[in-house]
Design an enzyme around this catalytic site. Sequence first.
Site, short mmCIF file in Angstrom:
data_model
loop_
_atom_site.label_atom_id
_atom_site.label_comp_id
_atom_site.label_asym_id
_atom_site.label_seq_id
_atom_site.Cartn_x
_atom_site.Cartn_y
_atom_site.Cartn_z
N ASP A 121 0.85 -1.20 0.00
CA ASP A 121 0.00 0.00 0.00
C ASP A 121 0.88 1.25 0.00
O ASP A 121 0.55 2.26 -0.62
CB ASP A 121 -0.91 -0.01 1.24
CG ASP A 121 -2.19 0.79 1.05
OD1 ASP A 121 -2.27 1.54 0.08
OD2 ASP A 121 -3.10 0.65 1.89
N CYS B 260 -3.82 5.39 -2.29
CA CYS B 260 -4.30 4.64 -3.45
C CYS B 260 -4.34 5.60 -4.63
O CYS B 260 -4.97 6.66 -4.54
CB CYS B 260 -5.69 4.07 -3.17
SG CYS B 260 -6.40 3.27 -4.61
#
Length: 297
Positions: free
Chosen positions: A14, A238
Amino acid sequence: MTDHVRIVEVGARDGLQNEKTLLPADVKIALIDRLSATGLKSIEATSFVSPKWIPQLADAAEVFRGIRKVPGVSYPVLVPNEQGYLRAREVGAKEVAIFTAASEAFNRKNTNASIDESIDRFASVVEHAQADEVKVRGYVSTVLGCPYQGEVPVADVVRVAARLYRLGCYEISLGDTIGVGTPAKARAMLRAVAQEVPMSALAVHFHDTYGQALANILSCLEEGVRVVDSAVSGTGGCPYAKGATGNVASEDVVYMLHGMGVDTGVDLDLLIATGAWLAAQLHKETASRVTRARTAA
Ligand code: HMG
Ligand code: MG
């Protein structure tokens, strides 16, 4: 609160998926090896998604092959579909993570599919995984807000989390993708999901856009959750959730938990040293990227 919390370290996935600076595979491998030495038991290694969508992790196979697999440590990898699963299986992944969202708009931007379509894609992933004895973790994104839709009804979060659980995920991670949650909302959302999915199968995943992540984690710990996702040195975000900043920093989560007398099995000094090392690597690569761009101009 004197029991144990498992940290799922997501920095190498991530974190790095959203960095403008691409780290070479050998640096990613060194990062994961350093994380393995800290006592972490779950370290998300990379993503077998489309390299066109996430070029930062296009070296997934090389990275996964290169890391030292410490016995007793799990190295899950993200897979969006059967193609991703097969790529992960080829390099010997023993745990995969599938991901969808509670908001249609976000899921469409992130995976080019509706929620239903994405869950349909997972059926074959789970079928393969069960046959291969590979563990499957599930993510639900946008559980406390969506960058496109705004408010996300708690009922939608509950429905999607329960579907992933019924599909065969051993654990569901509830993602505040853009970090808009606040403690009372986080607690209410978790409480509602725990009506349908056992608390022991739930994890929380907070991005820290408004500095709320630690407070949110604390309220969810009080509610009973015992698995927390975080990223070393707070990297992350993201690319399909504009404005989302990094994950909550693992160092901060571990510091808070140890301060509360909660065991994590993690050596905080080693973790802090790893975070500083990663920041230095990112700085070094950014500097050489800028130099290359100037030389080319
Ligand atoms: P698509 O373009 O609709 O896919 O993307 P497609 O099935 O139509 O295939 C198009 C091309 O992609 C084909 O190649 C496929 O082979 C290739 P071409 O024929 O054009 O050369 N392809 C793949 N290549 C490698 N690996 C694969 C793969 N699949 C297709 N697995 C797709 C659909 C889902 C693949 C794409 O949208 C995608 O990869 N999305 C991933 C985006 C992403 O990784 N987002 C970040 C992770 S989620 C997140 O961060 C949230 C989380 O942290 C929790 C939270 O914070 O909330 C987990
Ligand atoms: Mg995330």
